[in-house]
Scaffold this active site. Structure first.
Site, mmCIF file in Angstrom:
data_model
loop_
_atom_site.group_PDB
_atom_site.id
_atom_site.type_symbol
_atom_site.label_atom_id
_atom_site.label_comp_id
_atom_site.label_asym_id
_atom_site.label_seq_id
_atom_site.Cartn_x
_atom_site.Cartn_y
_atom_site.Cartn_z
ATOM 1 C CB SER A 1 17.681 -2.459 -5.331
ATOM 2 O OG SER A 1 16.387 -2.684 -4.801
ATOM 3 C CB CYS B 1 20.776 -9.777 -7.153
ATOM 4 S SG CYS B 1 19.419 -10.160 -6.014
ATOM 5 N NE ARG C 1 12.743 -3.467 -4.912
ATOM 6 C CZ ARG C 1 12.466 -3.465 -3.616
ATOM 7 N NH1 ARG C 1 11.220 -3.650 -3.220
ATOM 8 N NH2 ARG C 1 13.408 -3.265 -2.721
ATOM 9 C CD GLU D 1 27.324 -11.002 -6.881
ATOM 10 O OE1 GLU D 1 26.476 -10.323 -6.272
ATOM 11 O OE2 GLU D 1 27.101 -11.511 -8.002
ATOM 12 C CG HIS E 1 23.740 -12.812 -5.600
ATOM 13 N ND1 HIS E 1 24.090 -11.531 -5.262
ATOM 14 C CD2 HIS E 1 22.446 -12.967 -5.222
ATOM 15 C CE1 HIS E 1 23.065 -10.919 -4.690
ATOM 16 N NE2 HIS E 1 22.046 -11.768 -4.666
ATOM 17 N NE ARG F 1 15.021 -9.416 0.796
ATOM 18 C CZ ARG F 1 15.243 -8.146 1.142
ATOM 19 N NH1 ARG F 1 16.391 -7.794 1.686
ATOM 20 N NH2 ARG F 1 14.328 -7.234 0.923
#
Length: 268
Positions: free
Chosen positions: A65, A96, A126, A248, A246, A162
């Site tokens: 990020s 995420c 985070r 994806e 995720h 993470r």
């Protein structure tokens, strides 16, 4: 949305944008002839403000990020992204790192260490689940998928790398979440336009991860969450959807199909 064409962008500055494009194409194939009846879907990689202006909806992929924020700022994309999400109210999904960027507040960040886009009245923690080596997979019960036509009731395999978690649902605000700004190691998204705030639109909890060890409770201020509720890993508020995990990075396009249907509904 131009007549019979829906343009869906994937922010392609860093992270798993190629994987999102692949699953979007898979989702479009699975939705035929439904998508053909609604209109043609163009899938675009977005790197510039001009490309963003041509989109009806946007995915912000998983990645780092801080890096995405920095590249977006240097590419003069941060303000166009805020305008897209918070003023134009275009459908936007963040996974995420994308969830972190779409939060109105994020902690465990030094002041000035990262810019946020905003759009979701939540505080995100985070890297809540730990370092890269503590990444994991889990079968997820996603109620919104069960509402789909011809729904597959198999659990969705979530991949957490993470990963952040939604630590707190914040009251809907038209401007900045000013009470969050005074917290240590917390950054907030700037108000793009107070007249275009979320108003009375509450945040919906779309999925939780029950039974996960809350090993960080003593280290961070996550105690506002009900222990029996589990960790909040998916939320939606008006036009913005966010997931901690995720999708994806799987071969399962069910969430992409579901999201595209919500985009069609919003743009029709």
């Amino acid at each position: 949305m131009t007549p019979n064409v829906l343009r869906v962008g994937v922010l392609a500055l860093q992270g798993a944008f190629v994987e999102h494009v692949k699953l979007l194409r898979q989702a479009v194939t699975q939705m035929r002839p439904e998508s053909e009846a609604s209109g043609h879907i163009d899938i675009l990689e977005v790197r510039t403000a001009e490309e963003l202006r041509g989109c009806d909806a946007l995915i912000i992929p998983g990645g780092e990020s801080t890096t995405v924020s920095l590249v977006a700022e240097r590419s003069n994309l941060l303000e166009p992204l805020r305008h897209f999400v918070k003023v134009l109210r275009r459908p936007t999904w963040g996974t995420c790192a994308g969830l972190i960027l779409l939060a109105e507040s994020a902690n465990r960040i030094k002041k000035g260490g990262q810019e946020l886009i905003g759009g979701l009245d939540v505080r995100v923690n985070r890297n809540y689940f730990g370092r890269q080596t503590e990444s994991f997979e889990a079968d997820l019960n996603l109620p919104f998928l069960k509402e789909e036509p011809s729904a597959d009731h198999e659990p969705f395999r979530g991949i957490f790398i993470r990963a952040p978690v939604v630590e707190k649902l914040l009251p809907p605000a038209s401007g900045e979440q000013k009470e969050e700004a005074v917290r240590d190691e917390t950054v907030i998204a700037p108000a793009k336009d107070a007249t275009h705030g979320q108003g009375s639109w509450p945040v919906e909890v779309m999925a939780t991860l029950p039974g996960r060890t809350r090993r960080l409770v003593e280290k961070v201020d996550a105690a506002e969450l009900d222990e029996e509720t589990g960790d909040i890993i998916a939320v939606r508020q008006r036009n913005v959807f966010g997931t901690s995990f995720h999708p994806e990075l799987t071969e399962d396009a069910r969430i992409h199909v579901w999201w595209l249907r919500t985009v069609f509904d919003a743009c029709s």
